[in-house]
Write an enzyme that holds these catalytic residues in place. Structure first.
Site, PDB file in Angstrom:
ATOM      1  N   ILE A   1      -5.827   2.627   9.915  1.00 26.55           N
ATOM      2  CA  ILE A   1      -6.023   3.693  10.894  1.00 26.55           C
ATOM      3  C   ILE A   1      -6.035   3.091  12.289  1.00 26.55           C
ATOM      4  O   ILE A   1      -5.386   3.587  13.196  1.00 26.55           O
ATOM      5  CB  ILE A   1      -7.327   4.468  10.586  1.00 26.55           C
ATOM      6  CG1 ILE A   1      -7.146   5.256   9.283  1.00 26.55           C
ATOM      7  CG2 ILE A   1      -7.707   5.375  11.744  1.00 26.55           C
ATOM      8  CD1 ILE A   1      -8.406   5.936   8.776  1.00 26.55           C
TER       9      ILE A   1
ATOM     10  N   GLY B   1      -7.655  -0.555  -2.821  1.00 23.70           N
ATOM     11  CA  GLY B   1      -7.538  -1.975  -3.151  1.00 23.70           C
ATOM     12  C   GLY B   1      -7.215  -2.823  -1.951  1.00 23.70           C
ATOM     13  O   GLY B   1      -6.996  -4.036  -2.098  1.00 23.70           O
TER      14      GLY B   1
ATOM     15  N   LYS C   1      -1.024  11.157  17.188  1.00 21.52           N
ATOM     16  CA  LYS C   1      -1.233  12.439  17.905  1.00 21.52           C
ATOM     17  C   LYS C   1      -0.504  12.446  19.251  1.00 21.52           C
ATOM     18  O   LYS C   1      -1.136  12.644  20.318  1.00 21.52           O
ATOM     19  CB  LYS C   1      -2.742  12.687  18.122  1.00 21.52           C
ATOM     20  CG  LYS C   1      -3.524  12.840  16.832  1.00 21.52           C
ATOM     21  CD  LYS C   1      -4.129  14.220  16.670  1.00 21.52           C
ATOM     22  CE  LYS C   1      -4.844  14.269  15.332  1.00 21.52           C
ATOM     23  NZ  LYS C   1      -4.878  15.570  14.719  1.00 21.52           N
TER      24      LYS C   1
ATOM     25  N   GLY D   1       0.838  -1.190   0.000  1.00 24.72           N
ATOM     26  CA  GLY D   1       0.000   0.000   0.000  1.00 24.72           C
ATOM     27  C   GLY D   1       0.868   1.233   0.000  1.00 24.72           C
ATOM     28  O   GLY D   1       2.101   1.163   0.107  1.00 24.72           O
ATOM     29  N   VAL D   2       0.199   2.376  -0.104  1.00 24.22           N
ATOM     30  CA  VAL D   2       0.904   3.642  -0.135  1.00 24.22           C
ATOM     31  C   VAL D   2       1.277   4.032   1.295  1.00 24.22           C
ATOM     32  O   VAL D   2       0.567   3.705   2.223  1.00 24.22           O
ATOM     33  CB  VAL D   2      -0.023   4.701  -0.773  1.00 24.22           C
ATOM     34  CG1 VAL D   2       0.566   6.083  -0.682  1.00 24.22           C
ATOM     35  CG2 VAL D   2      -0.305   4.323  -2.223  1.00 24.22           C
ATOM     36  N   GLY D   3       2.407   4.703   1.463  1.00 21.90           N
ATOM     37  CA  GLY D   3       2.724   5.252   2.778  1.00 21.90           C
ATOM     38  C   GLY D   3       4.130   4.938   3.237  1.00 21.90           C
ATOM     39  O   GLY D   3       4.859   4.177   2.602  1.00 21.90           O
ATOM     40  N   ASN D   4       4.483   5.532   4.370  1.00 23.76           N
ATOM     41  CA  ASN D   4       5.852   5.449   4.864  1.00 23.76           C
ATOM     42  C   ASN D   4       6.260   4.042   5.276  1.00 23.76           C
ATOM     43  O   ASN D   4       7.376   3.618   5.035  1.00 23.76           O
ATOM     44  CB  ASN D   4       6.024   6.367   6.074  1.00 23.76           C
ATOM     45  CG  ASN D   4       6.061   7.821   5.640  1.00 23.76           C
ATOM     46  OD1 ASN D   4       6.391   8.113   4.496  1.00 23.76           O
ATOM     47  ND2 ASN D   4       5.715   8.712   6.547  1.00 23.76           N
TER      48      ASN D   4
ATOM     49  N   GLU E   1      -0.896  -2.436  -6.762  1.00 28.51           N
ATOM     50  CA  GLU E   1      -1.673  -1.390  -7.438  1.00 28.51           C
ATOM     51  C   GLU E   1      -0.776  -0.284  -7.937  1.00 28.51           C
ATOM     52  O   GLU E   1      -0.771   0.079  -9.096  1.00 28.51           O
ATOM     53  CB  GLU E   1      -2.614  -0.716  -6.425  1.00 28.51           C
ATOM     54  CG  GLU E   1      -3.890  -1.366  -6.187  1.00 28.51           C
ATOM     55  CD  GLU E   1      -4.664  -0.610  -5.130  1.00 28.51           C
ATOM     56  OE1 GLU E   1      -5.702  -1.137  -4.748  1.00 28.51           O
ATOM     57  OE2 GLU E   1      -4.247   0.468  -4.666  1.00 28.51           O
TER      58      GLU E   1
ATOM     59  N   ASN F   1      -9.531   8.593   3.230  1.00 23.51           N
ATOM     60  CA  ASN F   1      -9.348   8.463   1.775  1.00 23.51           C
ATOM     61  C   ASN F   1     -10.343   7.457   1.200  1.00 23.51           C
ATOM     62  O   ASN F   1     -11.199   7.784   0.400  1.00 23.51           O
ATOM     63  CB  ASN F   1      -7.920   8.015   1.447  1.00 23.51           C
ATOM     64  CG  ASN F   1      -6.883   9.003   1.960  1.00 23.51           C
ATOM     65  OD1 ASN F   1      -7.146  10.197   2.047  1.00 23.51           O
ATOM     66  ND2 ASN F   1      -5.725   8.508   2.325  1.00 23.51           N
TER      67      ASN F   1
END
Lengths: 506, 506
Positions: free
Chosen positions: A366, A390, A410, A271-274, A296, A386
């Protein structure tokens, strides 16, 4: 006309060239548009602004103007952003990540349907979205016989031109003309009940043709642009991401040793992200070679694995790079063209292919709850972040399904491990591994209560462990010992955060 | 030895024949067993009781005795029931419906993992359940060369004999010897990343051989039984079920007219239960002919459609009939043998095949919420009913996915439409149609708030509509307008029921 001559070899189409403003005049209030774009790649750069301007003029004149927009996935500020800011979107699906659009969705101004990406093209084809008035797609070129060569992303573009009544094409001069040949756009797979298999037996198998085919009579406008994709800068993996990544890579070694995973692993989806990026960065120095990618969105991490010779080849529906990685991609495009294949998203995200190949799915979340349910989309149960993208297609069908997140957000005010997730995107039936910087929970072959103890002890932040154990212990005492819950407390952590800005009990 | 001569043609296996009590001696504390059985068909009838007796003896002697049991799906009182009553089950997966077992799960005595049925065989094969010590499977016969002919259900039996260290076979003399030839048990589909397509292109395509193949050296015991399957009586469709069914059938006509469905519909999947049965009964008098079935469990309704010539053929993993229907099946078996095919559940429930064929999935639910999330498994969020079974495999991949339920239960004290489901099995991303006797909500192409209004007005019982509107209105006012919720009230209806026995606000 040099531009046209080089990029539009079909002479008959030259008469359709016009400005974005002229093309935008075709778009009317109430229409439904299929707009290309997938994770900041392959989206039209000029038309959306022109349509947004048209919307403003109409609104100023007291006339309504809004459209439905169905994309591949997320686009960029100059597409979703400008349209949302102009109040020009009525309905949006299946995925987005633009701040202005998101705010409008959460303010109730835009109806948004969050969809599994593998469902989108088939539901367009089946007529479940109703009629598509226009397809607006980005392309890098049009061949002599009118075949459309996509740019850095395909998404649903192939289906878009098939189902739409009329088509507008943006030829983007900034896109490398050498992309021609890197796409594998499928031919007809037929209609149920007699649809054919998707014959991708290896990530690099090609089953179609390298272009999008469409009825040229439907093309009403061709517009030129010369603008880059979103190309966001990538953060270097931080300490937190590296700790999460290291556990996943250790686990791969463990599973290879146990004989449950081949030496070169299985095709990777990220997936997308760090954190995803950190896992791929971590594989660079791992003992694993001849890796495969079936994902994807192909980002910097996977590109660098391919350039370094650690990954043999990868299949994706879009290339989403940082500016530096884009440079490396263009510099190496001759080396890469037989190592990267771009497909429509109904193939990259196909349950059939993902399950057949045995993809290793790694996605951000999340929050997760005690029983392994995962929320990928909603902030405090009500606000859309978002979308599911996928992640469901991969998670449900993967050989291994990982969900990753730092254990708190946070500054510790939010725990990513909660009694009950505030929105369910992936259920206990689909999630195999939860990984935070604290540790990993292997949920395979475990009942809900067995999972709960593992998740609390291995994944939760120490600041929240007592609070989680306390909830779980009291829930067990209340009876209902398959999935213990206190119904009037299950979502109280989120409510506490909404009220006090902190999930911790002070 | 006439029995053996007729049913076990392989002479070398005759020496393995023994009593169930003798065979049960092989089973030891701590073992994991793969036990055949799928929805009251194909389960061993004698061994479980013998194992349960052995457990009682061990327990009486102060010794521990419990085993892990992984089946195809639910079995019957003489399998799950006796084992659970003897406290002989430590871990159970992937589906059950036995009252004694269920009570023990909910009392916290048995760890139960509720799984998508399409995942079971691949996770057995991949080693995710650990080692299987024994497979215990029912068969109708063994051929001359040692091939095992299953009985009325296959489920995971083919995989069970492959992964288990040792095998015990129950030959059931009550099963029709003419079942031989009705099964299609797959050959090798390979191991990721180079697995082959599942070449079922039509519900009746055969891709394997009509028997289960196993290493005969692993067979340590063969036991004879002569007992029927669960064969529960089927209720005639009641008024409520007929009203739900009529709407679905009307909707089919509507979609055929709109060109979104072929005239003979698409292959039908029908979950277990009265409403499902009513839909199939309703199709008997419908204008639709040449129907196809692609389902897990073939029950009375589908059998009668085939016998009546309304349905051309059907694929399933188990036959689960009422006593009357069993008689009709046996009376017509020569007519039916080229119209019914029984497969391993990894093929009946395969996402690949379900999506390719465009199956119409119809499943029962416990409750749905305002946004189209569905709970199929849990009572008041904590207690397991049966399990998700194949409903997720079908729902996610179906052309149409229906969830059906009467709008209220317990004389109106429970609403099946609630603000938030107390357990999520199918998310908003997967559910297309909610149908109650009140009406139907078509959720295709709709945002959460658009769905909420439809579901309340079309599906909820009038007694609960005001209460639902009140919740929804107040949730909208609280902000978070993508998926409005009041986190401290979202599960309050269930809590109220737990405390007062009624979801209604008095």
């Amino acid at each position: 006309m040099t531009q046209a001559a080089e990029r539009i070899l079909h002479a008959g189409l030259h008469s359709k060239i016009m400005t974005a403003e002229q093309a935008a005049e075709f778009i009317c209030d109430g229409m439904t548009l299929a707009v290309s774009g997938f994770t900041g790649a392959g989206y039209p750069k000029a038309l959306p602004t022109a349509i947004a301007e048209r919307a403003k003029v109409e609104h100023a004149a007291g006339r309504p103007f809004s459209v439905g927009v169905i994309t591949g996935a997320s686009t960029a500020p100059e597409c979703d952003g400008v349209l949302a800011a102009a109040n020009a979107i009525r309905f949006r699906s299946p995925f987005q990540s633009d701040p202005t659009l998101r705010n409008n969705i959460n303010a109730g101004n835009i109806a948004y349907q969050d969809m599994h990406l593998s469902h989108v093209e088939q539901q367009m084809r089946q007529g479940f979205y109703g009629q598509f008035d226009f397809a607006i797609i980005e392309a890098s070129a049009i061949t002599e016989d009118g075949k459309i060569i996509p740019a850095m992303g395909i998404g649903h573009a192939n289906e878009a031109v098939k189902v739409a009544q009329k088509i507008i094409i943006e030829i983007n001069l900034a896109q490398n003309i050498k992309l021609n040949g890197m796409h594998d756009v499928q031919a007809d797979i037929g209609t149920p009940p007699f649809r054919k298999p998707i014959n991708i037996l290896h990530p690099f198998d090609r089953i179609g043709v390298p272009y999008i085919d469409c009825d040229l009579d439907k093309i009403v406008a061709i517009v030129f642009t010369d603008a880059g994709d979103r190309n966001s800068k990538f953060a270097e993996p931080d300490e937190m991401s590296k700790r999460i990544a290291a556990q996943i890579i250790d686990f791969f070694s463990h599973e290879v040793k146990a004989g449950r995973l081949p030496k070169n692993l299985l095709p990777l989806q990220s997936g997308v992200g760090n954190v995803a990026n950190a896992v791929l960065a971590g594989l660079m120095d791992s003992p694993f070679d001849d890796l495969l990618g079936y994902t994807e969105v192909l980002q910097d991490g996977m590109l660098d694995l391919i350039i370094a010779g650690k990954m043999k080849c990868a299949s994706a529906t879009a290339l989403s790079f940082s500016p530096d990685a884009l440079q490396r991609f263009n510099d190496n495009i001759d080396f890469l063209r037989d190592k990267i294949v771009l497909r429509p998203m109904e193939f990259t995200n196909s349950p059939e292919v993902i399950r057949r190949l045995g993809v290793i799915g790694m996605n951000a979340m999340i929050e997760a709850d005690l029983y392994g349910n995962v929320n990928s989309t909603h902030i405090m149960g009500t606000k859309m972040m978002n979308g599911i993208g996928g992640s469901g297609d991969f998670t449900r069908n993967a050989f291994f399904s990982f969900f990753v997140s730092p254990s708190v957000a946070k500054d510790g005010a939010i725990s990513c491990i909660v009694p009950m997730v505030s929105h369910h995107d992936h259920t206990e039936h689909d999630v195999m591994f939860i990984v935070t910087e604290q540790g990993m929970a292997d949920l395979r072959g475990k009942s809900p209560r067995q999972r709960a103890r593992l998740i609390i002890d291995n994944c939760a932040h120490p600041d929240y462990r007592d609070q989680l154990h306390d909830y779980f212990d009291r829930a067990e005492k209340a009876g209902g010992l398959h999935t213990p819950h206190l119904l009037n407390e299950a979502l109280s952590w989120h409510q506490r955060f909404v009220e006090t800005g902190d999930m911790r009990v002070k």
